[in-house]
Design a protein around this motif. Structure first.
Motif, PDB file in Angstrom:
ATOM      1  N   PRO A  43       3.019  -1.022 -15.625  1.00 19.81           N
ATOM      2  CA  PRO A  43       2.103   0.093 -15.934  1.00 19.81           C
ATOM      3  C   PRO A  43       1.806   1.004 -14.752  1.00 19.81           C
ATOM      4  CG  PRO A  43       1.244  -1.997 -16.765  1.00 19.81           C
ATOM      5  CD  PRO A  43       2.390  -2.327 -15.878  1.00 19.81           C
ATOM      6  N   PHE A  44       1.883   0.481 -13.542  1.00 22.69           N
ATOM      7  CA  PHE A  44       1.478   1.277 -12.381  1.00 22.69           C
ATOM      8  C   PHE A  44       2.367   2.503 -12.178  1.00 22.69           C
ATOM      9  CE2 PHE A  44      -0.313  -2.918 -11.561  1.00 22.69           C
ATOM     10  CZ  PHE A  44      -1.616  -2.596 -11.199  1.00 22.69           C
ATOM     11  N   ASP A  45       3.611   2.417 -12.615  1.00 20.21           N
ATOM     12  CA  ASP A  45       4.525   3.553 -12.471  1.00 20.21           C
ATOM     13  C   ASP A  45       4.113   4.742 -13.334  1.00 20.21           C
ATOM     14  OD1 ASP A  45       6.543   3.403 -10.575  1.00 20.21           O
ATOM     15  OD2 ASP A  45       7.660   1.924 -11.722  1.00 20.21           O
ATOM     16  N   TYR A  46       3.257   4.502 -14.317  1.00 14.87           N
ATOM     17  CA  TYR A  46       2.885   5.569 -15.254  1.00 14.87           C
ATOM     18  C   TYR A  46       1.498   6.146 -14.981  1.00 14.87           C
ATOM     19  CZ  TYR A  46       7.072   4.296 -17.785  1.00 14.87           C
ATOM     20  OH  TYR A  46       8.393   4.068 -18.114  1.00 14.87           O
ATOM     21  N   LEU A  47       0.832   5.634 -13.967  1.00 18.58           N
ATOM     22  CA  LEU A  47      -0.509   6.141 -13.653  1.00 18.58           C
ATOM     23  C   LEU A  47      -0.477   7.590 -13.186  1.00 18.58           C
ATOM     24  CD1 LEU A  47      -2.101   3.066 -11.814  1.00 18.58           C
ATOM     25  CD2 LEU A  47      -2.485   3.822 -14.171  1.00 18.58           C
ATOM     26  N   ILE A  48       0.671   8.029 -12.671  1.00 24.43           N
ATOM     27  CA  ILE A  48       0.782   9.413 -12.199  1.00 24.43           C
ATOM     28  C   ILE A  48       0.591  10.413 -13.345  1.00 24.43           C
ATOM     29  CG2 ILE A  48       3.283   9.591 -12.525  1.00 24.43           C
ATOM     30  CD1 ILE A  48       3.374  11.167  -9.869  1.00 24.43           C
ATOM     31  N   GLU A  49       0.761   9.955 -14.580  1.00 20.92           N
ATOM     32  CA  GLU A  49       0.611  10.845 -15.733  1.00 20.92           C
ATOM     33  C   GLU A  49      -0.851  11.140 -16.059  1.00 20.92           C
ATOM     34  OE1 GLU A  49       2.838   9.570 -19.112  1.00 20.92           O
ATOM     35  OE2 GLU A  49       4.700   9.290 -17.971  1.00 20.92           O
TER      36      GLU A  49
ATOM     37  N   GLY B 137       0.822  -1.206   0.000  1.00 16.68           N
ATOM     38  CA  GLY B 137       0.000   0.000   0.000  1.00 16.68           C
ATOM     39  C   GLY B 137       0.855   1.254   0.000  1.00 16.68           C
ATOM     40  N   GLU B 138       1.926   1.230   0.788  1.00 18.18           N
ATOM     41  CA  GLU B 138       2.832   2.378   0.849  1.00 18.18           C
ATOM     42  C   GLU B 138       3.552   2.583  -0.484  1.00 18.18           C
ATOM     43  OE1 GLU B 138       5.422   1.604   4.104  1.00 18.18           O
ATOM     44  OE2 GLU B 138       3.833   1.722   5.621  1.00 18.18           O
ATOM     45  N   ILE B 139       3.950   1.473  -1.111  1.00 23.11           N
ATOM     46  CA  ILE B 139       4.633   1.567  -2.408  1.00 23.11           C
ATOM     47  C   ILE B 139       3.703   2.190  -3.450  1.00 23.11           C
ATOM     48  CG2 ILE B 139       5.570   0.228  -4.336  1.00 23.11           C
ATOM     49  CD1 ILE B 139       6.657  -1.760  -2.276  1.00 23.11           C
ATOM     50  N   PHE B 140       2.458   1.722  -3.484  1.00 27.49           N
ATOM     51  CA  PHE B 140       1.506   2.268  -4.461  1.00 27.49           C
ATOM     52  C   PHE B 140       1.285   3.758  -4.223  1.00 27.49           C
ATOM     53  CE2 PHE B 140      -2.653   3.477  -6.002  1.00 27.49           C
ATOM     54  CZ  PHE B 140      -2.682   2.919  -7.275  1.00 27.49           C
ATOM     55  N   ASP B 141       1.070   4.130  -2.971  1.00 28.85           N
ATOM     56  CA  ASP B 141       0.822   5.545  -2.655  1.00 28.85           C
ATOM     57  C   ASP B 141       2.013   6.415  -3.045  1.00 28.85           C
ATOM     58  OD1 ASP B 141      -1.664   4.891  -1.668  1.00 28.85           O
ATOM     59  OD2 ASP B 141      -1.001   4.780   0.424  1.00 28.85           O
ATOM     60  N   SER B 142       3.220   5.868  -2.895  1.00 30.82           N
ATOM     61  CA  SER B 142       4.420   6.647  -3.218  1.00 30.82           C
ATOM     62  C   SER B 142       4.513   6.960  -4.707  1.00 30.82           C
ATOM     63  CB  SER B 142       5.681   5.899  -2.766  1.00 30.82           C
ATOM     64  OG  SER B 142       5.938   4.778  -3.594  1.00 30.82           O
ATOM     65  N   MET B 143       3.847   6.145  -5.533  1.00 25.22           N
ATOM     66  CA  MET B 143       3.871   6.392  -6.978  1.00 25.22           C
ATOM     67  C   MET B 143       3.187   7.703  -7.345  1.00 25.22           C
ATOM     68  SD  MET B 143       2.958   2.584  -8.412  1.00 25.22           S
ATOM     69  CE  MET B 143       3.965   1.159  -7.995  1.00 25.22           C
TER      70      MET B 143
ATOM     71  N   GLU C   7     -10.739   5.994  -8.790  1.00 25.40           N
ATOM     72  CA  GLU C   7      -9.919   5.280  -9.771  1.00 25.40           C
ATOM     73  C   GLU C   7      -8.603   4.815  -9.146  1.00 25.40           C
ATOM     74  OE1 GLU C   7     -11.214   7.358 -14.004  1.00 25.40           O
ATOM     75  OE2 GLU C   7      -9.898   8.450 -12.617  1.00 25.40           O
ATOM     76  N   LYS C   8      -8.018   5.678  -8.316  1.00 28.37           N
ATOM     77  CA  LYS C   8      -6.788   5.289  -7.617  1.00 28.37           C
ATOM     78  C   LYS C   8      -7.034   4.075  -6.730  1.00 28.37           C
ATOM     79  CE  LYS C   8      -4.402   9.755  -7.291  1.00 28.37           C
ATOM     80  NZ  LYS C   8      -3.933  10.800  -6.349  1.00 28.37           N
ATOM     81  N   ALA C   9      -8.159   4.084  -6.039  1.00 24.81           N
ATOM     82  CA  ALA C   9      -8.490   2.975  -5.136  1.00 24.81           C
ATOM     83  C   ALA C   9      -8.610   1.664  -5.913  1.00 24.81           C
ATOM     84  CB  ALA C   9      -9.782   3.274  -4.390  1.00 24.81           C
ATOM     85  N   LYS C  10      -9.227   1.725  -7.099  1.00 25.75           N
ATOM     86  CA  LYS C  10      -9.376   0.521  -7.924  1.00 25.75           C
ATOM     87  C   LYS C  10      -8.022   0.016  -8.410  1.00 25.75           C
ATOM     88  CE  LYS C  10     -14.067   1.470  -9.608  1.00 25.75           C
ATOM     89  NZ  LYS C  10     -14.909   1.798 -10.795  1.00 25.75           N
ATOM     90  N   GLU C  11      -7.169   0.947  -8.838  1.00 29.73           N
ATOM     91  CA  GLU C  11      -5.842   0.560  -9.313  1.00 29.73           C
ATOM     92  C   GLU C  11      -4.991   0.023  -8.164  1.00 29.73           C
ATOM     93  OE1 GLU C  11      -4.957   0.275 -12.319  1.00 29.73           O
ATOM     94  OE2 GLU C  11      -6.614   1.319 -13.299  1.00 29.73           O
ATOM     95  N   LYS C  12      -5.196   0.577  -6.988  1.00 28.85           N
ATOM     96  CA  LYS C  12      -4.453   0.110  -5.813  1.00 28.85           C
ATOM     97  C   LYS C  12      -4.813  -1.331  -5.495  1.00 28.85           C
ATOM     98  CE  LYS C  12      -3.199   1.605  -1.133  1.00 28.85           C
ATOM     99  NZ  LYS C  12      -3.371   2.690  -0.128  1.00 28.85           N
ATOM    100  N   ILE C  13      -6.090  -1.659  -5.619  1.00 28.42           N
ATOM    101  CA  ILE C  13      -6.534  -3.034  -5.382  1.00 28.42           C
ATOM    102  C   ILE C  13      -5.880  -3.978  -6.386  1.00 28.42           C
ATOM    103  CG2 ILE C  13      -8.523  -4.593  -5.508  1.00 28.42           C
ATOM    104  CD1 ILE C  13     -10.216  -2.292  -4.359  1.00 28.42           C
TER     105      ILE C  13
END
Length: 301
Positions: free
Chosen positions: A259-265, A145-151, A272-278
């Motif tokens: 792909p998750f590294d590019y969601l910040i773009e 969870g922390e890794i995803f949020d850091s993205m 949507e973030k919550a769904k991608e985090k899951i």
């Protein structure tokens, strides 16, 4: 932590119900009915489960998990993740394993002492494995969870080692070519820096990037192995690292995570973030499960 298992195994059933022959018979019949005991534990023709017996067994199992939860809360390593561990263990046959162990403590068995001891050791190992794997999953989920949020944290992202323009292009190309992002939602720019790609060998470059990330994942998981070991040995660490690396590569987890590294773009909403985090955590959960099954040995405990 082994002490937790041992204490529960020999005492929790006694705490959960009176030590009566009828209680022991009820437990044994329940286990035989569910094919958790063999004919060595008495005449199978005697198996009979009454409604009151079924209720008694379920009450005992509830108390088993309650006793486990109380013990986890008292354990320094476990208490932070106790609720998560219980949720995971509750979905297993942990309670049934301790009931079998209780029956093995009885004297009215046709088993030899060494056979009983072997069965008890197997059950204790299995019960121990269920808890240690649940602990691993819960600890890693917190990290995921922390890794995803850091993205989505620009400061944290900027402090990380960035890919070169060519590496970035090749990763983007791989994601797009393999449809790893939903094109109806995300239009990822393949070449935002407009670099010359005519002579770029993206297969080699992408594989090199994957290997770098694989090493980082291996560090995270082998750290969990070492943190649970009182005395780490270099050869054991190497074996653990090799196993994790094999799991990561066979499952192509780095490729799935790219792909998750590019969601910040993209301007994602909180929903949507919550769904991608899951999705992200589910991929890492699967990796953790494979890691726990194949690499997380009890000898480390």
């Amino acid at each position: 932590m082994k002490l937790i298992i041992l204490i529960l195994a020999v005492a929790v059933v006694a705490k959960s119900a009176p030590l009566k022959t009828s209680t022991d018979n009820c437990i044994a019949n329940y286990l035989k009915k569910n094919e958790l005991l063999t004919s060595a534990f008495g005449d199978e023709s005697e198996v009979e489960i009454t409604a009151s017996c079924e209720m008694l067994v379920q009450t005992i199992k509830i108390n088993i998990y309650k006793s486990l939860e109380d013990s986890l809360i008292e354990d320094e390593e476990m208490k932070e993740h106790s609720e998560c561990i219980i949720d995971n263990v509750y979905e297993t046959d942990y309670g049934d394993k301790l009931l079998v162990l209780h029956v093995l403590e009885k004297d009215n068995l046709t088993l030899k002492e060494d056979e009983k001891m072997e069965m008890k050791n197997v059950i204790l190992q299995d019960a121990y494995a269920l808890i240690t794997k649940a602990l691993l999953k819960c600890k890693m989920n917190s990290i995921f969870g922390e890794i995803f949020d850091s993205m989505f944290n620009e400061e944290e992202n900027s402090s990380e080692e960035e890919l070169s323009d060519i590496e970035d292009y090749c990763v983007r190309k791989y994601i797009i070519d393999n449809n790893l992002l939903d094109k109806s939602k995300y239009q990822l720019n393949k070449n935002p820096k407009n670099i010359d790609t005519t002579s770029v060998d993206c297969v080699t470059i992408f594989n090199s990037v994957v290997e770098q990330i694989e090493r980082e994942i291996v560090k995270i998981y082998t750290k969990e192995i070492n943190s649970s070991s009182e005395e780490s040995k270099e050869d054991e660490d190497k074996t653990g690292s090799d196993c994790v690396l094999k799991v990561v590569r066979l499952g192509k987890y780095v490729e799935m995570l790219a792909p998750f590294d590019y969601l910040i773009e993209f301007n994602l909403s909180d929903e949507e973030k919550a769904k991608e985090k899951i999705k992200f955590i589910n991929i890492m959960d699967d990796l953790t499960e494979q890691f726990a099954l194949k690499c997380y040995t009890l000898t480390k405990k």
